[in-house]
Scaffold this active site. Structure first.
Site, PDB file in Angstrom:
ATOM      1  N   LYS A  60      58.070  31.466  69.750  1.00 43.15           N
ATOM      2  CA  LYS A  60      59.415  31.570  69.646  1.00 43.15           C
ATOM      3  C   LYS A  60      59.411  33.039  69.010  1.00 43.15           C
ATOM      4  CE  LYS A  60      63.396  30.222  66.981  1.00 43.15           C
ATOM      5  NZ  LYS A  60      64.031  29.367  66.071  1.00 43.15           N
ATOM      6  N   ILE A 119      65.293  29.449  71.919  1.00 43.73           N
ATOM      7  CA  ILE A 119      65.759  28.229  70.923  1.00 43.73           C
ATOM      8  C   ILE A 119      66.560  28.796  69.896  1.00 43.73           C
ATOM      9  CG2 ILE A 119      64.489  27.049  68.916  1.00 43.73           C
ATOM     10  CD1 ILE A 119      61.731  27.484  70.255  1.00 43.73           C
ATOM     11  N   TYR A 174      55.712  30.674  66.027  1.00 41.76           N
ATOM     12  CA  TYR A 174      56.882  30.985  65.430  1.00 41.76           C
ATOM     13  C   TYR A 174      56.863  32.261  64.560  1.00 41.76           C
ATOM     14  CZ  TYR A 174      61.764  30.246  63.312  1.00 41.76           C
ATOM     15  OH  TYR A 174      63.043  30.359  62.848  1.00 41.76           O
ATOM     16  N   ARG A 200      62.512  36.035  57.678  1.00 39.30           N
ATOM     17  CA  ARG A 200      62.566  34.969  56.735  1.00 39.30           C
ATOM     18  C   ARG A 200      60.849  34.829  56.017  1.00 39.30           C
ATOM     19  NH1 ARG A 200      66.554  30.749  55.719  1.00 39.30           N
ATOM     20  NH2 ARG A 200      67.909  31.044  57.330  1.00 39.30           N
ATOM     21  N   THR A 249      64.181  26.378  60.846  1.00 42.05           N
ATOM     22  CA  THR A 249      64.652  27.051  59.826  1.00 42.05           C
ATOM     23  C   THR A 249      66.264  26.265  59.757  1.00 42.05           C
ATOM     24  OG1 THR A 249      63.655  29.058  60.144  1.00 42.05           O
ATOM     25  CG2 THR A 249      65.686  29.035  59.078  1.00 42.05           C
ATOM     26  N   THR A 250      66.883  26.258  60.951  1.00 40.76           N
ATOM     27  CA  THR A 250      68.131  25.391  61.094  1.00 40.76           C
ATOM     28  C   THR A 250      68.044  24.166  60.578  1.00 40.76           C
ATOM     29  OG1 THR A 250      68.492  27.281  63.010  1.00 40.76           O
ATOM     30  CG2 THR A 250      70.538  25.440  62.527  1.00 40.76           C
TER      31      THR A 250
END
Length: 298
Positions: free
Chosen positions: A161, A203, A133, A138, A44-45
């Site tokens: 995660k 993370i 994840y 999101r 995402t980042t």
């Protein structure tokens, strides 16, 4: 096992909006030097959804080349369709990637059975280790502990995660999976509590700009020195929250440029630059975390 402070690496761009190779090198060297235990690219980042397929692949090759075995590289391979996620995961095999991070298919909002079948297909058709994840805020879908239990028995699914911020998930999942199944927090603000409950690491978005402090927090926690870990984490708490004052990675890119870690804080639409009012909040948070000097009179 992956553990400790793992960075959810941002993707630096130059003034023309292209991936900035020089800043990528600066970031990787920074994390190797300051105790980050692994790098996650294209999460995402990392603005993965705004990059083309060619850019994503080239970025992975660039990161692997610069890292040169000094730090494990995990790559985000999630997609809205199972076929696309599988194809990209397969494309990474034999490149030297340590694992893939596979987000739940976003927008589709599949059922729990759909989620199970999605990850099962990937597991059956690739040898690359998979980290699930889960980030419902999101994706619009929550990977439930009962489904994680089923997935945990599949070939090469090695951990998750968990980015709900719900600390009760740690115990719930632990009771359902094998002992060596990795539990990684995806929420900086609650990560230390997550680790205290039995999680293996985080993370982290915050690690992009405070790698040394995030690594130290985990080292202290691992040694059982939670009192010192909490004191250091409290120093970063304003950062943990300020980095989400606007949609990630808008604030962290601004902060990384402010600290000289990247050349520009360029983003791609629909992401827009940090607003002036949020810049002031970030500046104060960086001061409180002792990442920049406190200005006189402040």
């Amino acid at each position: 096992m992956f553990k400790g402070s793992i960075v959810a690496l941002l993707t630096p761009m130059d003034k023309q909006g292209k991936i900035c190779h020089r800043s990528v090198k600066t970031l990787i060297d920074y994390h190797v030097m300051h105790g980050t235990t692994a790098i996650v690219s294209l999460g995402t980042t990392g603005e993965s959804v705004t990059l083309t397929n060619r850019e994503r692949h080239d970025l992975v090759l660039l990161i692997l080349d610069i890292a040169d075995g000094r730090i494990p590289i995990i790559v985000g391979t999630g997609a809205t369709s199972t076929a696309e996620a599988l194809a990209y995961t397969q494309r990474l095999e034999n490149l030297g990637v340590a694992a893939c991070l596979t987000v739940t298919p976003y927008y589709n909002r599949p059922t729990q059975e759909g989620l199970y079948q999605h990850f099962k297909i990937i597991s059956e058709n690739t040898d690359l280790p998979q980290i699930l994840y889960n980030i419902p805020s999101r994706t619009g879908v929550d990977l439930l502990p009962s489904t994680i239990q089923r997935l945990g028995h599949l070939k090469n699914i090695i951990g998750i995660k968990e980015a709900t911020g719900d600390l009760s998930r740690v115990t719930q999942i632990q009771q359902l999976v094998k002992e060596d199944f990795m539990l990684l927090s995806g929420d900086d603000a609650t990560a230390l509590d997550f680790i205290k409950l039995g999680g293996h690491g985080v993370i982290s978005v915050t690690a992009n700009i405070a790698a040394c402090k995030m690594a130290a927090i985990y080292t202290l926690a691992k040694s059982g020195n939670f009192s010192q870990a909490y004191l250091l984490n409290q120093q970063l708490m304003h950062i943990h929250h300020a980095l989400f004052i606007e949609s990630n990675p808008i604030p962290v890119k601004w902060a990384a440029e402010r600290l000289g870690l990247i050349a520009t804080n360029i983003l791609r639409l629909p992401m827009t630059p940090l607003t002036n009012s949020s810049c002031a909040v970030m500046e104060k948070a960086l001061q409180r975390a002792q990442l920049i000097p406190v200005q006189e009179g402040v």
